[in-house]
Design an enzyme around this catalytic site. Structure first.
Site, PDB file in Angstrom:
ATOM      1  N   TYR A  55       7.291  10.482 -10.099  1.00  0.00           N
ATOM      2  CA  TYR A  55       7.609   9.575 -11.218  1.00  0.00           C
ATOM      3  C   TYR A  55       7.631  10.296 -12.572  1.00  0.00           C
ATOM      4  CZ  TYR A  55       6.325   6.497  -7.415  1.00  0.00           C
ATOM      5  OH  TYR A  55       6.230   5.919  -6.188  1.00  0.00           O
ATOM      6  N   TYR A  80       6.690  -3.731  -3.751  1.00  0.00           N
ATOM      7  CA  TYR A  80       6.790  -2.275  -3.636  1.00  0.00           C
ATOM      8  C   TYR A  80       6.387  -1.904  -2.220  1.00  0.00           C
ATOM      9  CZ  TYR A  80       6.108   2.695  -3.972  1.00  0.00           C
ATOM     10  OH  TYR A  80       6.199   4.052  -3.734  1.00  0.00           O
ATOM     11  N   ASP A 112       2.738  -5.733   4.847  1.00  0.00           N
ATOM     12  CA  ASP A 112       2.506  -4.387   4.345  1.00  0.00           C
ATOM     13  C   ASP A 112       1.104  -4.381   3.743  1.00  0.00           C
ATOM     14  OD1 ASP A 112       2.265  -2.130   2.823  1.00  0.00           O
ATOM     15  OD2 ASP A 112       4.221  -2.302   1.846  1.00  0.00           O
ATOM     16  N   LYS A 133      -3.042   4.577   3.566  1.00  0.00           N
ATOM     17  CA  LYS A 133      -4.011   4.784   2.475  1.00  0.00           C
ATOM     18  C   LYS A 133      -5.468   4.702   2.940  1.00  0.00           C
ATOM     19  CE  LYS A 133      -0.876   3.465  -1.263  1.00  0.00           C
ATOM     20  NZ  LYS A 133      -0.711   4.649  -2.086  1.00  0.00           N
TER      21      LYS A 133
END
Ligand SMILES: Cc1ncc(COP(=O)(O)O)c(C=O)c1O
Length: 304
Positions: free
Chosen positions: A9, A137, A240, A269
Site C-alpha cells: 500500500y 475486504y 471470511d 491470521k
C-alpha cells in the site's frame, strides 16, 4: 543504500524509509533505536498471542527439526491431520472438511472456487458469480480484489482487469440491534438476490465485523437472516473469518454469536498468531456434491 523493499500500500516514489524492527515481546515490538512501540494493530490482526510466545516458538522449532514440508497432494502427516481435526472440533457444527493454503487471500480464492465447483456439480454452471457486500475486504489476489468494495476499497484502479460480481449494501444495523432493526439491511440483500440469484454461487461476508472496510459492526440477526436468504435462493454462504476468527469478537468465531454454520469458512491470521503464513478453508459435507456423483470435486491450489 536505500532499502529495495517495496512496502504494501505504498507508492515507490513517495514511500519514506521504514523504521526497522529488531525484536518483540508480548504486545510490543522494539525498533533498532531501542524505542518500544505498542503494536495496536496487532500486526494487521495477526499477532493474537503476542510476540515471542514461548510455546509457539518451541512448536515451530520442534517441527522444523523433524520435517519442514510435505505436500498434501496424495500425502498427509500427523500434525496436519491433528490441526484439521481440531479445526473441525472448534468451528460451527457441520464444517467437516479442511483445505489448507497459505494466506487469507488464497483461502478466500479456495472458498470461491469451491462454491463455483459445487454448483457445477449440481448441474448449475451458470451460478458462477459472487455476491459480496459494500465495505468488504477479502484480500489482495485478483479474485479477492474483485469481491472487495469496488468504490471505497483500494482496488478501483484495477476494475477493468477484474471479474465482475454483484454487491449488496453494507449492513447498517448496530451489534445490539434487534430483529426488526435489521429488516432494512436484509431487504437490501434480498433485492440483489431476487434479481441475480440465478448466476450467484455464493454470498461472501466478514460476519459481524467488516474489518479493513472501516470496522463496521453489525448484528447477529443480520448474519442469521443472510443464512436464511442463502438457503431460500440456493446460494452458498461463505464466512471470511480471517480477521474475526480466534476470539477477536469475544467468541471463538463471529459465527458463534449468530449460531450460524456457513457452508464454507475461511481462517488465517490468528490461526498461527502471525508466526507462519497459513490458512484453512473449511466446508460442510454437501460441498462434495451428491453421493451418486462420480466426478470428484477438485480445488486446484498447491497446499504443501
Ligand atoms: C477479512 C479479511 N479477509 C482476507 C484477508 C486477506 O488475508 P491475507 O492478507 O493473509 O492474504 C484479510 C487481510 O487483512 C482480511 O482482513
Amino acid at each position: 543504500m536505500q532499502s529495495p523493499i517495496w512496502h504494501p500500500y505504498a507508492h515507490l516514489k513517495t514511500q519514506t524509509p521504514a523504521p526497522k524492527v529488531s525484536g518483540g515481546q508480548g504486545a510490543c515490538f522494539t525498533l533498532e533505536t531501542d524505542e518500544q512501540l505498542l503494536d495496536a494493530t496487532c500486526s494487521w490482526w495477526c499477532m493474537i498471542h503476542g510476540y515471542g510466545h514461548p510455546r509457539l516458538i518451541q512448536a515451530i522449532r520442534d517441527q522444523a527439526g523433524e520435517l519442514c514440508h510435505v505436500m498434501l497432494g496424495g500425502l498427509s502427516h500427523e500434525p496436519a491431520d491433528r490441526l484439521a481435526r481440531e479445526l473441525v472440533r472448534i468451528t460451527p457444527a457441520g464444517l467437516n472438511h479442511v483445505f489448507y493454503s497459505d494466506s487469507g487471500s488464497v483461502g478466500m480464492e479456495v472458498a470461491m472456487k469451491m462454491a463455483v465447483q459445487y454448483h457445477r456439480l449440481q448441474g448449475k454452471p451458470h451460478k458462477h458469480r459472487m455476491l459480496a457486500l459494500m465495505k468488504a475486504y477479502h484480500g489482495d489476489t485478483a479474485g479477492c480484489m474483485a469481491v472487495c468494495d469496488p468504490e471505497e476499497g483500494m482496488h478501483g484502479l484495477f476494475s477493468g482487469y477484474l471479474p465482475q460480481h454483484h454487491f449488496a449494501p453494507a449492513p447498517t444495523a448496530a451489534f445490539e440491534a434487534d430483529k426488526a432493526d435489521v429488516d432494512h439491511d436484509l431487504q437490501a440483500l434480498r433485492a440483489v438476490l431476487e434479481r441475480h440469484h440465478h448466476e450467484i454461487a455464493a454470498l461472501l461476508m466478514e460476519p459481524l465485523l467488516q474489518a479493513a472496510g472501516g470496522l463496521n459492526m453489525t448484528s447477529p440477526h443480520y448474519v442469521k437472516g443472510a443464512r436464511q436468504l442463502c438457503d431460500e435462493f440456493d446460494v452458498l454462504l461463505i464466512f471470511d473469518e480471517v480477521a474475526t476468527g480466534f476470539g477477536r469478537t469475544g467468541k471463538m468465531f463471529a459465527a458463534d454469536h449468530a449460531k450460524v454454520t456457513p457452508d464454507i469458512m475461511v481462517l488465517s491470521k490468528g490461526l498461527t498468531g502471525g508466526y507462519l503464513g497459513h490458512a484453512a478453508t473449511l466446508a460442510v459435507c454437501r460441498i462434495k456434491g451428491r453421493e451418486s456423483q462420480k466426478q470428484r470435486p477438485f480445488v486446484g491450489f498447491s497446499a504443501g
